[in-house]
Design an enzyme around this catalytic site. Structure first.
Site, PDB file in Angstrom:
ATOM      1  N   HIS A 133      -4.423  18.268  11.614  1.00 53.88           N
ATOM      2  CA  HIS A 133      -3.497  18.155  12.732  1.00 53.88           C
ATOM      3  C   HIS A 133      -3.780  16.915  13.552  1.00 53.88           C
ATOM      4  O   HIS A 133      -4.866  16.383  13.593  1.00 53.88           O
ATOM      5  CB  HIS A 133      -3.453  19.408  13.574  1.00 53.88           C
ATOM      6  CG  HIS A 133      -4.735  20.152  13.602  1.00 53.88           C
ATOM      7  ND1 HIS A 133      -5.352  20.573  12.464  1.00 53.88           N
ATOM      8  CD2 HIS A 133      -5.526  20.501  14.622  1.00 53.88           C
ATOM      9  CE1 HIS A 133      -6.468  21.165  12.784  1.00 53.88           C
ATOM     10  NE2 HIS A 133      -6.607  21.124  14.074  1.00 53.88           N
ATOM     11  N   ASP A 155       3.764  26.328  -7.614  1.00 50.92           N
ATOM     12  CA  ASP A 155       4.196  27.681  -7.965  1.00 50.92           C
ATOM     13  C   ASP A 155       5.376  28.133  -7.090  1.00 50.92           C
ATOM     14  O   ASP A 155       6.217  28.914  -7.526  1.00 50.92           O
ATOM     15  CB  ASP A 155       3.023  28.674  -7.844  1.00 50.92           C
ATOM     16  CG  ASP A 155       2.299  28.562  -6.504  1.00 50.92           C
ATOM     17  OD1 ASP A 155       1.971  27.415  -6.100  1.00 50.92           O
ATOM     18  OD2 ASP A 155       2.064  29.591  -5.858  1.00 50.92           O
ATOM     19  N   LEU A 215       8.181 -17.773 -10.654  1.00 51.00           N
ATOM     20  CA  LEU A 215       7.865 -19.056 -11.292  1.00 51.00           C
ATOM     21  C   LEU A 215       8.875 -20.129 -10.892  1.00 51.00           C
ATOM     22  O   LEU A 215       9.973 -19.816 -10.418  1.00 51.00           O
ATOM     23  CB  LEU A 215       7.899 -18.897 -12.814  1.00 51.00           C
ATOM     24  CG  LEU A 215       6.800 -18.017 -13.427  1.00 51.00           C
ATOM     25  CD1 LEU A 215       7.153 -17.693 -14.876  1.00 51.00           C
ATOM     26  CD2 LEU A 215       5.455 -18.715 -13.336  1.00 51.00           C
ATOM     27  N   SER A 250       4.580 -19.254  -4.407  1.00 44.33           N
ATOM     28  CA  SER A 250       3.458 -18.454  -3.866  1.00 44.33           C
ATOM     29  C   SER A 250       2.787 -17.622  -4.960  1.00 44.33           C
ATOM     30  O   SER A 250       2.921 -16.407  -4.994  1.00 44.33           O
ATOM     31  CB  SER A 250       3.912 -17.575  -2.706  1.00 44.33           C
ATOM     32  OG  SER A 250       5.127 -16.921  -2.957  1.00 44.33           O
TER      33      SER A 250
END
Lengths: 651, 302
Positions: A103, A157, A471, A544
């Site tokens: 919490h 479940d 590229l 980059s």
């Protein structure tokens, strides 16, 4: 089995520390109880005490959660209130679990548990889905730099073991996590209550082909998580045994130290050589992190507790100013300008926070201007120290990049800080170094009264930075230009920063060495930040090529605003296009350090957008970018800023 | 030459413990190391020696003596401390002993409160110690699992489990005001099995009671209670000679032995690998009430 065999196994098995994080009722304690129970790590008397307690509390079956909920108060309230540490071992590994409460008011305990973890195990309730709490937990795990994150979608479940539910939650979570820094993210559908996919693979979820949780924990590779490159020895204790023995004791934060090598002590800057290294079992030729050792030097230097021993050619930063992410843990609110004690490795200095850049709202990762921080809040701060500190960025070095904040009046541990790469007022960090004299630039950025988002509202959108990487000749600029046009045509203020154009102006002093490329990225990111703060949607297109540089760009601008777009065109295609004949010349050896040919390109691992530009038309690429922006609320739509020119305008 | 950069589990634990011991020695004015003569204490003292080698341990050891320990423990304590040249201090709650405090008449809990908890708090106050090392491990007991490595105690030596200082990374907040103190637990992350493996690897001497031998005991509630001078038994209980050993060592009236034939450390480790009972089951005292350890710890017990 004999002891020698046991010890051998022990040597090979190693130790994994993990932290378990989940909201109240996600079933975290049950999951740990199940791990302990199914791996046969529970003693009979502990089990019988839990059986007794379950009976007393009127539970139908043995409540495995009681194994982990230790303290009386929390057993009565039925919740975990403090970090509890559990131990168990399998033949492959020994585990220490930090079981953290979920919490909100106990975020500080979670930070405690997560700070030493190799892996974080996050729980999601399959039925309830991803709660704001779950996002907060992932954010803190990412903030603390936990290298491996496993998301257990629990209570499968209750949703009929549905693959569809699992896949939907996985996608949803991945979308959120893409905005965080998580190196390794794994999803496992489980039922802690029934034991499915905990220790053995579930029969009921045959559609799942991955490992069961325990198997994953046993095999996840953590060997490369340690930094063995940057030698850093914080001196903890000075041992003066006799006139001829003076040893410096400490635990290596990172790296390797060798007998005979030259060292430098910081912040003094004095150098000497390592005469001997004493380990726990006697003298050593070399020692490595995280060993506790004692080092003797050739010369008598005045080194004291808190100094850091490093290599002369690989130095951390030394300074009185730094920038950090700060998690506030104090009952009393954080106030800029109040002096605090900062404890970093073995050194404690006084300091004050000179600026709170912003507070992060951890559910949606929004940045908000703030005057102070309350308990459990997180913000980005500037820290001014009254004495020099020797440090690295947290992302590169957990020990050298972390500090705690102590309230000098109450003595409470009031905060936890993680140092950010970028030095205030500095250029690219790798350029700092050789001269390690304390620096102070006395530059105080002023925080305006208006946020970028507020300016964006006038323009009817949310400012963003689209960072196109790829590229040469991949189509970055072509797509970027079309995106700019489409945005402006639809009434948004967009601005395109072209890498080549910048290189002919602002960046014309830069070449293509790694350092210059890094600087090119840094300057472009700074410009992008300014434009986005002015409210624009910025489109930057730069090759980059290095992940680190792009991560720096993201740090410089704003994680929230940064959208990495990978223009993914295979090298062969780019080379075939070769509009300016650059590839040809690079192949001929005429252009050195050409990305893809003679310099590396590191593709993004989790870009916000991935464009397979060789298979999509330019128009299709632009469509995807626009859809993404719309989806993120940048262009308006449900809950976001209204699109178009006028609706968001203030009177 | 092939160089390795990996540490075994025990080496990692050792490095961490040494760092904790050094940190406390550096940050506090007057630390002391609690020495209870048991296996964990033996390991902790061994680590302290390693931490300051080739120097001496720069703080004293303190034994809080209830005078009800096994005779073998006193023998071992004196010879062990002499051998390593430790500065051993011994403290008992004399007033209470003179008043005849014993677990039979007073009950285990009250006896412990007098001879252990009160004696410990008095010893720490009288010695002016601002930090005390203890050999407690998180794995031992549920409330210990929540203990910090450096645990803050107020002026009265009390622990407040709901208001613990967050402990982040391995940066320990060592600031206290006068009269307050810190308990430091360098073995926090060790398990019983780690301790025995380390005892074997380092050849650390331990009290012979840990090894199996035929001993005079009385069997009660699955516990083997040793027969020592002054021991009292229930009507009808008859001592017999049983092959057994002690898994933990405390006061002889309140510590039970277990059936065992493990005469060597190797055999103890082999036994550990298949044991299905936690070690605290041999402490009569923990059976008093669910959560009793937490209660004692709040009041200042280790």
């Amino acid at each position: 089995m004999d002891v020698a065999e046991l010890l051998r196994r022990n040597r090979e098995s190693g130790l994994l520390r993990f932290v378990t994080i989940g909201s109240v009722d996600d079933g975290k304690s049950t999951l740990i109880g199940r791990l302990l129970y199914d791996s046969k790590s529970i003693y009979e008397d502990q089990l019988s005490s839990v059986e007794k307690a379950s009976l007393r509390m009127g539970r139908e079956e043995v409540d495995l959660a009681l194994l982990t909920d230790g303290l009386r108060a929390e057993r009565e309230q039925g919740i975990t209130i403090d970090v509890a540490y559990r131990h168990f071992a399998t033949p492959r590994r020994r585990f220490i679990i930090a079981d953290c409460p979920g919490h909100e008011q106990y975020t500080r305990n979670m930070v405690t548990g997560a700070s030493t973890a190799d892996l974080a195990l996050l729980l999601i309730d399959a039925k309830l889905g991803i709660l704001t709490q779950s996002k907060r937990h992932a954010f803190i795990a990412s903030l603390l730099g936990i290298p491996h994150v496993v998301v257990c979608v629990n209570k499968m479940d209750t949703v009929g073991w549905s693959q569809e539910v699992f896949e939907r939650l996985r996608r949803e979570y991945q979308d959120f996590a893409a905005r965080l820094h998580i190196q390794d993210l794994t999803f496992i559908p489980v039922s802690a209550l029934k034991g499915d996919n905990i220790v053995v693979r579930s029969q009921r979820m045959a559609w799942y082909h991955g490992m069961a949780l325990l198997e994953h924990l046993e095999t996840v590779f953590t060997g490369s998580d340690r930094n063995l490159v940057d030698m850093r020895l914080p001196v903890q204790y000075v041992l003066r045994q006799s006139a001829d023995f003076r040893g410096y004791c400490g635990r290596l934060a990172s790296g390797v130290i060798r007998r005979g090598e030259e060292i430098r002590a910081l912040p003094s800057g004095r150098t000497s050589r390592v005469k001997s290294i004493v380990g726990p079992d006697g003298e050593l030729e070399y020692a490595f992190a995280p060993q506790s050792i004692t080092v003797c030097l050739e010369d008598e230097l005045d080194i004291s507790r808190g100094d850091i021993v490093v290599r002369p050619l690989n130095q951390p930063r030394v300074g009185r100013e730094l920038e950090a992410m700060l998690v506030w843990l104090g009952e009393e609110d954080f106030r800029p300008d109040k002096p605090y004690l900062i404890k970093h490795t073995a050194r404690t200095v006084r300091g004050r926070f000179t600026r709170l850049h912003y507070r992060i709202e951890p559910e949606e990762l929004h940045r908000e201007p703030a005057e102070g921080l309350k308990l459990n809040e997180i913000g980005r701060v500037d820290l001014e120290l009254f004495g020099p500190l020797v440090f690295d960025a947290y992302s590169a070095n957990r020990t050298m990049g972390s500090f705690i904040v102590v309230d000098p009046v109450s003595n409470a541990t009031a905060g936890a800080g993680m140092i950010i790469e970028r030095a205030k007022g500095h250029g690219a960090p790798e350029r700092v170094g050789a001269d390690a004299a304390p620096v102070s630039h006395n530059i105080t950025p002023h925080q305006g009264l208006v946020t970028a988002e507020a300016r964006g509202r006038i323009l009817g959108h949310r400012p963003a930075i689209l960072w196109f990487t790829g590229l040469s000749a991949s189509g970055k600029s072509t797509v970027a230009r079309s995106v700019e046009k489409r945005l402006v045509d639809s009434g948004h203020l967009a601005f395109f920063l072209d890498g080549d154009n910048l290189r002919s102006g602002l960046n014309r002093d830069l070449g293509f060495s790694a350092a210059d490329r890094a600087e090119n990225v840094r300057r472009t990111a700074e410009v992008a930040r300014l434009f986005s703060e002015a409210g624009a949607i910025v489109i930057a297109a730069l090759i980059s090529p290095l992940r680190q540089d792009r991560a720096n760009a993201r740090a410089i601008v704003d994680t929230q605003r940064f959208i990495e777009v990978f223009v993914d065109t295979p090298l062969e295609v780019c080379e075939q296009r070769d509009p300016r004949g650059l590839y040809k010349r690079a192949r001929a050896g005429e252009i050195p350090e050409f990305t893809g040919i003679s310099a590396p390109y590191e593709p993004p691992e989790s870009p916000e957008l991935h464009l397979a530009a060789d298979r999509l038309s330019v128009e299709e690429c632009v469509d995807r970018v626009m859809a993404y922006l719309k989806n993120e609320g940048c262009l308006g739509g449900p809950g976001g800023a209204p699109s178009g020119g006028g609706a968001g305008r203030r009177a | 030459m092939h160089e390795t950069y990996s540490l075994t589990n025990l080496q990692q634990l050792e490095a961490e413990s040494i760092a904790i011991i050094r940190e406390v020695a550096a940050e506090f004015e007057n630390p002391v190391m609690l020495y209870s003569v048991g296996k964990d204490s033996s390991v902790m003292v061994h680590l302290a020696r390693k931490a300051f080698r080739p120097g001496k341990i720069p703080f004293p050891l303190l034994h809080v003596d209830t005078s009800l320990k096994f005779p073998e423990m006193y023998e071992f304590r004196d010879s062990f401390c002499r051998e390593i040249g430790a500065d051993l201090r011994i403290h008992s709650n004399r007033a209470s002993l003179e008043a005849g405090t014993n677990p039979y008449d007073l009950g285990t809990q009250k006896c412990c409160a007098q001879l252990k908890t009160q004696a410990l708090l008095d010893a720490l106050r009288e010695g002016g110690y601002d930090a005390a090392f203890g050999g407690a491990r998180r794995e031992e007991e549920k409330s210990r699992a929540k203990e910090r490595i450096l645990s803050f105690r107020d002026r009265h030596g009390q622990w407040d489990p709901k208001n613990q200082r967050p402990e982040i990374w391995e940066v320990y907040n060592t600031r206290i005001n006068k009269g307050e103190s810190i308990r430091a637990f360098p073995l926090s992350n060790w398990t019983e099995l780690d301790i025995w493996q380390y005892v074997a690897q380092e050849k650390i001497p331990v009290v012979p009671l840990y090894f199996a031998a035929e001993r005079e005991v009385v069997e009660r509630d699955r516990l083997l209670i040793p027969v020592y001078p002054g021991a009292r038994f229930l009507p009808g209980e008859k001592p017999s000679r049983v092959m057994c050993r002690f898994r933990t060592l405390g006061c002889h009236p309140c510590t039970g032995a277990i059936h065992s034939s493990a005469r060597t450390i190797e055999e103890i480790i082999a036994e550990m690998m298949i044991t299905r009972q936690s070690e605290r089951i041999t402490r009569v005292i923990d059976h008093d009430a669910e959560g009793s350890m937490e209660q004692k710890k709040r009041e200042g017990y280790f």
